[in-house]
Design a protein around this motif. Structure first.
Motif, PDB file in Angstrom:
ATOM      1  N   ALA A 130       0.689  -1.388  -0.067  1.00 52.54           N
ATOM      2  CA  ALA A 130       0.122   0.113  -0.672  1.00 52.54           C
ATOM      3  C   ALA A 130       0.919   0.944   0.267  1.00 52.54           C
ATOM      4  N   LEU A 131       1.768   0.764   0.661  1.00 52.45           N
ATOM      5  CA  LEU A 131       3.130   2.559   0.507  1.00 52.45           C
ATOM      6  C   LEU A 131       2.951   2.373  -0.795  1.00 52.45           C
ATOM      7  N   THR A 132       3.120   1.731  -2.070  1.00 59.75           N
ATOM      8  CA  THR A 132       3.680   2.022  -2.831  1.00 59.75           C
ATOM      9  C   THR A 132       2.242   2.631  -4.263  1.00 59.75           C
ATOM     10  N   LEU A 133       0.789   2.695  -3.511  1.00 60.91           N
ATOM     11  CA  LEU A 133       0.303   2.709  -4.391  1.00 60.91           C
ATOM     12  C   LEU A 133       0.365   4.721  -5.198  1.00 60.91           C
ATOM     13  N   LYS A 134       0.451   4.615  -6.231  1.00 61.16           N
ATOM     14  CA  LYS A 134       0.123   5.869  -7.250  1.00 61.16           C
ATOM     15  C   LYS A 134      -0.395   7.372  -6.552  1.00 61.16           C
ATOM     16  N   THR A 135      -1.195   7.185  -5.196  1.00 60.15           N
ATOM     17  CA  THR A 135      -1.964   8.088  -4.683  1.00 60.15           C
ATOM     18  C   THR A 135      -1.362   8.132  -2.686  1.00 60.15           C
ATOM     19  N   ALA A 136      -1.247   7.354  -2.723  1.00 65.40           N
ATOM     20  CA  ALA A 136       0.109   7.547  -1.248  1.00 65.40           C
ATOM     21  C   ALA A 136       0.340   8.571  -1.487  1.00 65.40           C
ATOM     22  N   LYS A 137       0.274   9.007  -0.622  1.00 62.60           N
ATOM     23  CA  LYS A 137       1.218  10.481  -0.519  1.00 62.60           C
ATOM     24  C   LYS A 137       2.550  10.242   1.096  1.00 62.60           C
ATOM     25  N   ASN A 138       3.596  11.030   1.820  1.00 59.28           N
ATOM     26  CA  ASN A 138       4.790  10.451   2.331  1.00 59.28           C
ATOM     27  C   ASN A 138       4.096  11.159   3.280  1.00 59.28           C
ATOM     28  N   PHE A 139       2.935  11.740   3.856  1.00 55.99           N
ATOM     29  CA  PHE A 139       2.755  12.553   5.147  1.00 55.99           C
ATOM     30  C   PHE A 139       2.930  12.215   5.917  1.00 55.99           C
ATOM     31  N   TYR A 140       3.731  12.521   7.396  1.00 61.98           N
ATOM     32  CA  TYR A 140       4.400  11.422   8.959  1.00 61.98           C
ATOM     33  C   TYR A 140       5.135  10.937   8.533  1.00 61.98           C
ATOM     34  N   ARG A 141       5.464   9.677   7.911  1.00 67.34           N
ATOM     35  CA  ARG A 141       5.782   8.894   7.953  1.00 67.34           C
ATOM     36  C   ARG A 141       8.151   8.622   7.480  1.00 67.34           C
ATOM     37  N   ASP A 142       7.978   7.202   7.240  1.00 64.43           N
ATOM     38  CA  ASP A 142       9.829   7.497   7.042  1.00 64.43           C
ATOM     39  C   ASP A 142       9.359   6.390   5.548  1.00 64.43           C
ATOM     40  N   ASN A 143      10.242   6.341   4.738  1.00 64.29           N
ATOM     41  CA  ASN A 143      10.600   5.123   3.963  1.00 64.29           C
ATOM     42  C   ASN A 143       9.363   3.781   4.392  1.00 64.29           C
ATOM     43  N   SER A 144       9.614   3.247   5.758  1.00 69.49           N
ATOM     44  CA  SER A 144       9.274   1.960   5.990  1.00 69.49           C
ATOM     45  C   SER A 144       7.713   2.033   6.252  1.00 69.49           C
ATOM     46  N   GLY A 145       7.400   3.083   6.625  1.00 78.08           N
ATOM     47  CA  GLY A 145       6.039   3.743   6.600  1.00 78.08           C
ATOM     48  C   GLY A 145       5.918   3.856   8.514  1.00 78.08           C
ATOM     49  N   LYS A 146       6.693   3.978   9.092  1.00 73.22           N
ATOM     50  CA  LYS A 146       6.033   4.341  10.218  1.00 73.22           C
ATOM     51  C   LYS A 146       6.401   6.013  10.841  1.00 73.22           C
ATOM     52  N   LEU A 147       5.623   6.268  11.718  1.00 74.92           N
ATOM     53  CA  LEU A 147       4.788   6.966  12.248  1.00 74.92           C
ATOM     54  C   LEU A 147       6.306   7.855  12.591  1.00 74.92           C
ATOM     55  N   ILE A 148       6.669   9.245  12.141  1.00 74.98           N
ATOM     56  CA  ILE A 148       7.933   9.864  12.581  1.00 74.98           C
ATOM     57  C   ILE A 148       6.939  11.274  14.094  1.00 74.98           C
ATOM     58  N   ASN A 149       6.143  11.229  14.032  1.00 74.72           N
ATOM     59  CA  ASN A 149       6.087  12.412  14.710  1.00 74.72           C
ATOM     60  C   ASN A 149       4.727  11.036  16.446  1.00 74.72           C
ATOM     61  N   ASN A 150       6.146  10.478  16.892  1.00 72.05           N
ATOM     62  CA  ASN A 150       5.469   9.547  17.579  1.00 72.05           C
ATOM     63  C   ASN A 150       4.958   9.333  18.838  1.00 72.05           C
ATOM     64  N   TYR A 151       5.127  10.826  19.224  1.00 73.04           N
ATOM     65  CA  TYR A 151       5.300  11.396  21.156  1.00 73.04           C
ATOM     66  C   TYR A 151       3.444  11.782  20.815  1.00 73.04           C
ATOM     67  N   ASP A 152       2.715  11.893  22.268  1.00 75.31           N
ATOM     68  CA  ASP A 152       2.011  11.940  22.416  1.00 75.31           C
ATOM     69  C   ASP A 152       1.335  13.049  22.377  1.00 75.31           C
ATOM     70  N   TYR A 153       1.547  14.622  22.342  1.00 76.01           N
ATOM     71  CA  TYR A 153       1.698  15.660  21.963  1.00 76.01           C
ATOM     72  C   TYR A 153       2.068  15.725  20.620  1.00 76.01           C
ATOM     73  N   GLN A 154       2.638  15.431  20.215  1.00 73.68           N
ATOM     74  CA  GLN A 154       2.794  15.374  18.275  1.00 73.68           C
ATOM     75  C   GLN A 154       1.243  14.833  17.639  1.00 73.68           C
ATOM     76  N   ILE A 155       1.395  13.581  18.269  1.00 75.29           N
ATOM     77  CA  ILE A 155      -0.618  12.580  17.798  1.00 75.29           C
ATOM     78  C   ILE A 155      -0.904  13.655  17.368  1.00 75.29           C
ATOM     79  N   SER A 156      -1.942  14.455  18.525  1.00 73.90           N
ATOM     80  CA  SER A 156      -2.537  15.338  18.762  1.00 73.90           C
ATOM     81  C   SER A 156      -2.462  16.490  18.279  1.00 73.90           C
ATOM     82  N   ASN A 157      -1.651  16.180  17.650  1.00 74.88           N
ATOM     83  CA  ASN A 157      -0.962  18.675  16.747  1.00 74.88           C
ATOM     84  C   ASN A 157      -0.977  17.719  15.403  1.00 74.88           C
ATOM     85  N   ILE A 158      -0.981  16.575  14.932  1.00 75.13           N
ATOM     86  CA  ILE A 158      -1.298  16.422  12.781  1.00 75.13           C
ATOM     87  C   ILE A 158      -2.791  16.199  13.009  1.00 75.13           C
ATOM     88  N   VAL A 159      -3.820  15.569  13.880  1.00 73.21           N
ATOM     89  CA  VAL A 159      -4.382  15.903  13.633  1.00 73.21           C
ATOM     90  C   VAL A 159      -5.598  16.703  13.456  1.00 73.21           C
TER      91      VAL A 159
END
Length: 522
Positions: free
Chosen positions: A256-285
């Motif tokens: 799914a990471l390689t779908l043409k419609t997929a974007k690299n928002f909020y993640r690294d190349n493997s799909g891991k969430l990079i904004n993963n502190y509690d306060y960061q999750i609250s801020n990106i929603v």
């Protein structure tokens, strides 16, 4: 024929175009190089379209501004430079349209005798009027030149009548608003008193690590790390389609990471969430007026391993989260040691959930500006009490430099009529934000209300908290000789600002460039 750029009268110019002529043929090369095709209007003024067409005023102004940018940028141009050139040309065209409307409504018609005098200037050499130059010019070019001259004289009528540009009788202007001696005295009196200050600066960049740790230990949950992966899409439809395929087992997460419609928002190349502190999750929603955002945040944090969230609207796009494991509670031991300047035992291995001091400081400066303001405001209050007896010694006691501010008058906006507030260059240390002091009403009202020797309450100014002491007053007996010119400049600037603020303007410069030029020139 060697064409000349014709200037009529001696004028003060804020915007190049309002009082200049366009040389024959200028812009053709630029026009062809940029587009060479028909474009939609770049906007309109009072219902009249402003089109980019070869040889018209707007396209010629574009060429002039681009040539000016080339000289300033030493030939290096990019999309921003083109946008700036087109925007300036658009504004210039609007200003001209406004001026022409104003003069035409007055009923003024340019006399042929004025046109003739201006025409003569264009066919002159070192010996004066040249019949040879005139005869070498085609009738079509002469007609075009006369039309331009007539148009410019019409615009010049506005500048002369409104601002007094042009003829004078002795020292008296024949046109425009006049300034009497009483008005000049008023301006001179405004700059008479200048005040000298001592200033103590508490920079919020120096926020102590110990204070940051104190806050972090009282709000530990903010630094919990969540073990999540994320898939993001520009549209809700694309995200829902991907989620349906994931749940049906038709596609893996990695695929799914390689779908043409997929974007690299909020993640690294493997799909891991990079904004993963509690306060960061609250801020990106994406925030909502109801409980939707709150419930979405709670659902993300509660995800079990390998479970998928629903499609969640983010500040940027739409995302699907996957739980990858247990959340990790923050470990502050290393940060506490760093804040206390303790030596770290190199043999010890930091726990996986150890929170770097830099992360805590970054959070404080990004999200807890009020907390930092309060800390320094209280510190500055304590300083003020100590400084009541000796300001300079109090600075030494608190480990800060006393800034000796040169005398300056009350001068909102750093008017060029009077001495400006001291610039950054006046200090031995980089005291940021003094450049915004001249337009900060609270700062100016506070310090100019002080009595001699009095110390101000703490003043939050940008990234600093300041305490000032009024040292002494100085009197400036010099008179300002350039008041007429300075006031004229302000009148010109105010007029341009008012014209460009008109609701009659439709500005599509950015839209037209983005759709027809920038997309092909990245």
């Amino acid at each position: 024929m060697k064409n000349k750029l014709l200037w009529i009268g001696s004028v003060v110019i804020l915007v190049i175009s309002v009082f200049t002529f366009i040389v024959f043929g200028v812009g053709t090369e630029v026009y062809t190089a940029l587009f060479g095709k028909k474009l939609p209007p770049f906007g309109s003024y009072d219902g009249h379209s402003i089109k980019y067409e070869q040889g018209n005023e707007f396209s010629n102004y574009v060429a002039q501004y681009i040539e000016s940018e080339k000289q300033q940028q030493q030939g290096s141009l990019n999309n921003f430079v083109y946008y700036r050139a087109f925007s300036q040309a658009f504004n210039t065209t609007v200003e001209n349209m406004f001026i022409e409307n104003q003069v035409k409504e007055s009923g003024y018609i340019v006399p042929e005798t004025e046109e003739d005098r201006a025409m003569v200037q264009n066919f002159s050499d070192a010996n004066g009027y040249s019949k040879k130059l005139y005869n070498q010019t085609s009738d079509e070019q002469k007609k075009e030149l006369r039309e331009q001259i007539s148009q410019q004289l019409l615009r010049y009528r506005y500048s002369r009548d409104t601002f007094g540009m042009g003829e004078s009788l002795g020292e008296e202007k024949l046109y425009g608003l006049k300034m009497n001696d009483s008005e000049k005295d008023f301006y001179n009196q405004m700059g008479k008193e200048a005040r000298k200050f001592n200033m103590a600066v508490f920079s919020k960049d120096d926020f102590p690590k110990k204070e940051a740790i104190k806050f972090a230990l009282e709000h530990k949950d903010l630094f919990t790390k969540y073990n999540l992966s994320v898939l993001s899409f520009s549209t809700k439809e694309d995200a829902e389609s991907a989620l349906q395929q994931l749940k049906a087992g038709e596609i893996t997460f990695d695929a799914a990471l390689t779908l043409k419609t997929a974007k690299n928002f909020y993640r690294d190349n493997s799909g891991k969430l990079i904004n993963n502190y509690d306060y960061q999750i609250s801020n990106i929603v994406k925030p909502t007026d109801d409980d939707t955002a709150k419930n979405n945040i709670a659902a993300i944090k509660a995800l079990a391993k390998d479970a998928y969230s629903d499609v969640i609207e983010m500040r940027n796009g739409f995302s699907i989260f996957r739980g990858d494991g247990e959340a990790e509670k923050a470990n502050f031991d290393a940060a506490i040691a760093e804040a206390n300047d303790s030596e770290k035992d190199s043999s010890e291995t930091e726990p996986a959930n150890s929170i770097p001091m830099d992360d805590i400081m970054s959070y404080m400066k990004s999200y807890e500006a009020t907390y930092i303001d309060d800390y320094y405001t209280n510190l500055a209050k304590d300083f003020s009490s100590s400084a009541a007896n000796d300001f300079i010694n109090a600075c030494a006691e608190y480990g800060i430099e006393n800034v000796d501010l040169p005398a300056f008058p009350l001068n909102y906006g750093n008017s060029s009529l009077y001495t400006n507030l001291p610039s950054e260059a006046a200090f031995t240390s980089p005291y940021a934000n003094m450049n915004i002091a001249s337009t900060n009403e609270n700062f100016l009202k506070t310090i100019f209300a002080l009595k001699e020797g009095e110390i101000s309450a703490p003043i939050v100014l940008g990234n600093n908290v300041l305490v000032l002491q009024f040292v002494q007053s100085q009197t400036n007996d010099e008179t300002i000789d350039s008041i007429d010119t300075e006031v004229l400049n302000y009148d010109l600037q105010a007029t341009v600002t008012k014209i460009l603020d008109s609701p009659k303007i439709v500005n599509n410069v950015e839209k037209v460039l983005s759709e027809n030029f920038f997309s092909n020139n990245n």
